[in-house]
Design a protein around this motif. Structure first.
Motif, mmCIF file in Angstrom:
data_model
loop_
_atom_site.group_PDB
_atom_site.id
_atom_site.type_symbol
_atom_site.label_atom_id
_atom_site.label_comp_id
_atom_site.label_asym_id
_atom_site.label_seq_id
_atom_site.Cartn_x
_atom_site.Cartn_y
_atom_site.Cartn_z
ATOM 1 N N ASP A 121 -11.360 -37.453 -14.507
ATOM 2 C CA ASP A 121 -9.938 -36.949 -13.485
ATOM 3 C C ASP A 121 -10.794 -36.437 -12.525
ATOM 4 O OD1 ASP A 121 -8.090 -36.527 -12.366
ATOM 5 O OD2 ASP A 121 -6.463 -36.192 -13.632
ATOM 6 N N PRO A 122 -11.231 -36.964 -11.519
ATOM 7 C CA PRO A 122 -11.350 -36.628 -10.245
ATOM 8 C C PRO A 122 -11.085 -34.750 -9.696
ATOM 9 C CG PRO A 122 -11.674 -38.917 -10.212
ATOM 10 C CD PRO A 122 -11.241 -38.445 -10.973
ATOM 11 N N ARG A 123 -9.716 -35.064 -10.230
ATOM 12 C CA ARG A 123 -8.473 -33.820 -9.268
ATOM 13 C C ARG A 123 -9.147 -33.108 -10.191
ATOM 14 N NH1 ARG A 123 -3.580 -37.490 -11.103
ATOM 15 N NH2 ARG A 123 -4.590 -37.687 -12.581
ATOM 16 N N LYS A 124 -9.522 -32.376 -10.922
ATOM 17 C CA LYS A 124 -9.722 -31.589 -11.975
ATOM 18 C C LYS A 124 -11.061 -30.798 -12.297
ATOM 19 C CE LYS A 124 -6.106 -32.564 -14.935
ATOM 20 N NZ LYS A 124 -5.184 -32.738 -16.607
ATOM 21 N N PRO A 125 -11.296 -29.798 -12.701
ATOM 22 C CA PRO A 125 -12.290 -29.200 -12.547
ATOM 23 C C PRO A 125 -13.982 -30.039 -13.768
ATOM 24 C CG PRO A 125 -10.855 -27.812 -12.398
ATOM 25 C CD PRO A 125 -10.418 -28.243 -12.741
ATOM 26 N N LEU A 126 -14.866 -30.006 -13.527
ATOM 27 C CA LEU A 126 -15.485 -30.888 -14.600
ATOM 28 C C LEU A 126 -15.085 -30.901 -16.128
ATOM 29 C CD1 LEU A 126 -19.329 -30.633 -12.706
ATOM 30 C CD2 LEU A 126 -17.883 -32.558 -12.782
ATOM 31 N N SER A 127 -15.299 -31.286 -17.078
ATOM 32 C CA SER A 127 -14.924 -31.895 -17.882
ATOM 33 C C SER A 127 -16.178 -31.970 -19.281
ATOM 34 C CB SER A 127 -14.156 -32.779 -18.512
ATOM 35 O OG SER A 127 -14.472 -33.447 -19.632
ATOM 36 N N ALA A 128 -16.489 -30.839 -19.710
ATOM 37 C CA ALA A 128 -17.587 -30.239 -20.966
ATOM 38 C C ALA A 128 -17.534 -32.447 -20.538
ATOM 39 C CB ALA A 128 -17.365 -30.149 -22.011
ATOM 40 N N LYS A 129 -16.518 -33.241 -21.182
ATOM 41 C CA LYS A 129 -16.792 -34.159 -21.967
ATOM 42 C C LYS A 129 -17.636 -35.355 -20.648
ATOM 43 C CE LYS A 129 -12.017 -34.743 -24.132
ATOM 44 N NZ LYS A 129 -11.322 -35.527 -23.969
ATOM 45 N N ILE A 130 -17.959 -34.999 -19.707
ATOM 46 C CA ILE A 130 -19.571 -35.398 -19.219
ATOM 47 C C ILE A 130 -20.536 -35.863 -19.276
ATOM 48 C CG2 ILE A 130 -19.025 -34.289 -17.632
ATOM 49 C CD1 ILE A 130 -19.893 -35.618 -14.757
ATOM 50 N N LEU A 131 -20.726 -35.084 -20.212
ATOM 51 C CA LEU A 131 -22.241 -34.419 -20.606
ATOM 52 C C LEU A 131 -22.175 -36.086 -22.041
ATOM 53 C CD1 LEU A 131 -22.004 -31.012 -21.301
ATOM 54 C CD2 LEU A 131 -23.992 -32.725 -19.382
ATOM 55 N N LEU A 186 -25.614 -40.013 -16.909
ATOM 56 C CA LEU A 186 -26.262 -39.442 -15.757
ATOM 57 C C LEU A 186 -27.389 -39.273 -15.612
ATOM 58 C CD1 LEU A 186 -23.807 -36.014 -16.885
ATOM 59 C CD2 LEU A 186 -22.997 -37.941 -15.256
ATOM 60 N N SER A 187 -27.573 -38.943 -14.248
ATOM 61 C CA SER A 187 -29.502 -38.810 -14.436
ATOM 62 C C SER A 187 -29.807 -37.055 -15.212
ATOM 63 C CB SER A 187 -29.958 -38.715 -13.045
ATOM 64 O OG SER A 187 -29.206 -37.438 -12.391
ATOM 65 N N PRO A 188 -31.283 -36.637 -15.526
ATOM 66 C CA PRO A 188 -31.916 -35.801 -15.968
ATOM 67 C C PRO A 188 -31.047 -34.589 -15.057
ATOM 68 C CG PRO A 188 -33.038 -37.606 -16.423
ATOM 69 C CD PRO A 188 -32.407 -37.869 -15.567
ATOM 70 N N GLU A 189 -31.136 -34.722 -13.713
ATOM 71 C CA GLU A 189 -30.515 -33.960 -12.621
ATOM 72 C C GLU A 189 -29.459 -33.865 -12.682
ATOM 73 O OE1 GLU A 189 -32.724 -36.489 -12.146
ATOM 74 O OE2 GLU A 189 -34.696 -35.322 -11.727
ATOM 75 N N GLU A 190 -28.457 -34.511 -12.911
ATOM 76 C CA GLU A 190 -26.747 -34.574 -12.909
ATOM 77 C C GLU A 190 -26.129 -33.608 -14.321
ATOM 78 O OE1 GLU A 190 -25.141 -38.411 -9.872
ATOM 79 O OE2 GLU A 190 -26.307 -38.657 -12.841
ATOM 80 N N LYS A 191 -26.905 -34.422 -15.244
ATOM 81 C CA LYS A 191 -26.978 -33.463 -16.822
ATOM 82 C C LYS A 191 -27.256 -32.064 -16.639
ATOM 83 C CE LYS A 191 -27.158 -33.613 -21.302
ATOM 84 N NZ LYS A 191 -28.168 -34.407 -22.892
ATOM 85 N N GLN A 192 -27.870 -31.504 -16.012
ATOM 86 C CA GLN A 192 -28.679 -30.386 -15.419
ATOM 87 C C GLN A 192 -27.373 -30.048 -14.938
ATOM 88 O OE1 GLN A 192 -32.156 -28.973 -13.497
ATOM 89 N NE2 GLN A 192 -33.056 -27.790 -15.057
ATOM 90 N N LEU A 218 -21.036 -34.522 -8.459
ATOM 91 C CA LEU A 218 -20.478 -35.120 -9.980
ATOM 92 C C LEU A 218 -18.664 -35.411 -9.894
ATOM 93 C CD1 LEU A 218 -22.455 -32.806 -12.035
ATOM 94 C CD2 LEU A 218 -22.801 -34.544 -12.162
ATOM 95 N N ILE A 219 -18.562 -34.719 -9.074
ATOM 96 C CA ILE A 219 -16.305 -35.174 -9.188
ATOM 97 C C ILE A 219 -15.824 -36.562 -9.752
ATOM 98 C CG2 ILE A 219 -14.647 -34.754 -8.132
ATOM 99 C CD1 ILE A 219 -14.992 -32.417 -6.615
ATOM 100 N N ARG A 220 -17.303 -37.988 -8.905
ATOM 101 C CA ARG A 220 -16.621 -39.443 -9.091
ATOM 102 C C ARG A 220 -17.069 -39.758 -10.392
ATOM 103 N NH1 ARG A 220 -21.168 -41.660 -8.242
ATOM 104 N NH2 ARG A 220 -23.620 -40.185 -7.686
ATOM 105 N N LYS A 221 -17.393 -38.597 -11.535
ATOM 106 C CA LYS A 221 -17.849 -39.324 -12.309
ATOM 107 C C LYS A 221 -17.169 -38.515 -13.036
ATOM 108 C CE LYS A 221 -22.468 -41.098 -11.518
ATOM 109 N NZ LYS A 221 -24.456 -41.220 -12.000
ATOM 110 N N ASN A 222 -16.642 -37.626 -12.965
ATOM 111 C CA ASN A 222 -15.334 -37.187 -14.083
ATOM 112 C C ASN A 222 -14.501 -37.841 -14.872
ATOM 113 O OD1 ASN A 222 -14.730 -34.531 -15.550
ATOM 114 N ND2 ASN A 222 -13.798 -34.175 -13.576
#
Length: 237
Positions: free
Chosen positions: A73-83, A88-94, A67-71
């Motif tokens: 800012d890939p340099r930072k931890p996953l943001s809730a905004k990604i949701l 995202l696929s259902p598996e990626e969202k989960q 999921l980093i490539r879809k974040n």
């Protein structure tokens, strides 16, 4: 949201190779090392910051998720905004929801509230020496730090250049760890995800210079049920 349990996961971290987690010192002392390890300010004993454990476990789980490539800012931890901003696929969202619930996303408080993600579930304590290691060190049977000289090699002359002296905690030293996990109604699979992250860390390395063999560790759990569960985890099928 209803809090239904708080679990404490405890055990030992055993160093299988030397560990270097830097102290961030910017002053070099004559005759000393230019890269010291972090130490407790009162006891001067090395320890493993909980933030180092949490950061590395989270990073490895995010790398495995892809999921980093879809974040944002890939340099930072996953943001809730990604949701809400990314497709995202259902598996990626989960997977993203589980990681954010487990480790948190404090910068996105409004987004977290909108998505009803709740508070961060996991908390990593600083890891201090086991009493056994402390006693051995006091008796002079073991040392708690060593200084390793490292050099770069001139590819033309074959000679060592630019020596650098790195302090590290030697293999065999043991630390106590304590991780607490909050469980809310509706939470599923978060303990399994946490254990998977710890298993990934055993495969990888903690601290600096992992590519040079530093930071290989092993987790030993106090709870026998967790110990058996951890043994059976295969981080990659």
């Amino acid at each position: 949201m209803k809090l239904v349990a708080i679990k404490e996961i405890t055990g030992k971290i055993i160093l299988e190779t030397g560990l270097h987690i830097g102290a961030g010192d910017i002053e070099m002392h004559i005759g000393g090392t230019d890269n010291p390890v972090v130490k407790h300010p009162f006891t001067h004993e090395p320890y493993i910051p909980g933030s180092s454990l949490k950061g590395k476990v989270r990073s490895l789980l995010e790398l495995k998720s892809g999921l980093i490539r879809k974040n944002e800012d890939p340099r930072k931890p996953l943001s809730a905004k990604i949701l809400i901003k990314e497709h995202l696929s259902p598996e990626e969202k989960q997977s993203a929801e589980k990681i954010i619930k487990l480790f948190g996303a404090s910068a996105d408080t409004k987004t977290k509230e909108d998505l009803n993600l709740g508070p961060t579930r996991v908390s990593f304590s600083d890891c201090f020496l086991t009493e056994k290691c402390r006693e051995k060190a006091q008796k002079g049977e073991i040392v708690l730090t060593e200084v390793k000289a490292e050099n770069s090699i001139n590819r033309i002359t074959g000679t060592a250049e630019n020596p650098r002296f790195t302090e590290r905690v030697p293999a065999g030293v043991e630390f106590c760890f304590s991780i607490t996990l909050k469980e809310f109604e509706g939470d599923e699979g978060l303990e399994e995800l946490l254990l998977e992250g710890l298993k990934l860390l055993e495969y990888d390395a903690l601290g600096g210079s992992g590519s040079r063999g530093y930071g290989r560790i092993k987790f030993e759990f106090d709870d026998n049920e967790l110990k058996e569960k951890f043994k059976k985890i295969k981080a990659f099928n």
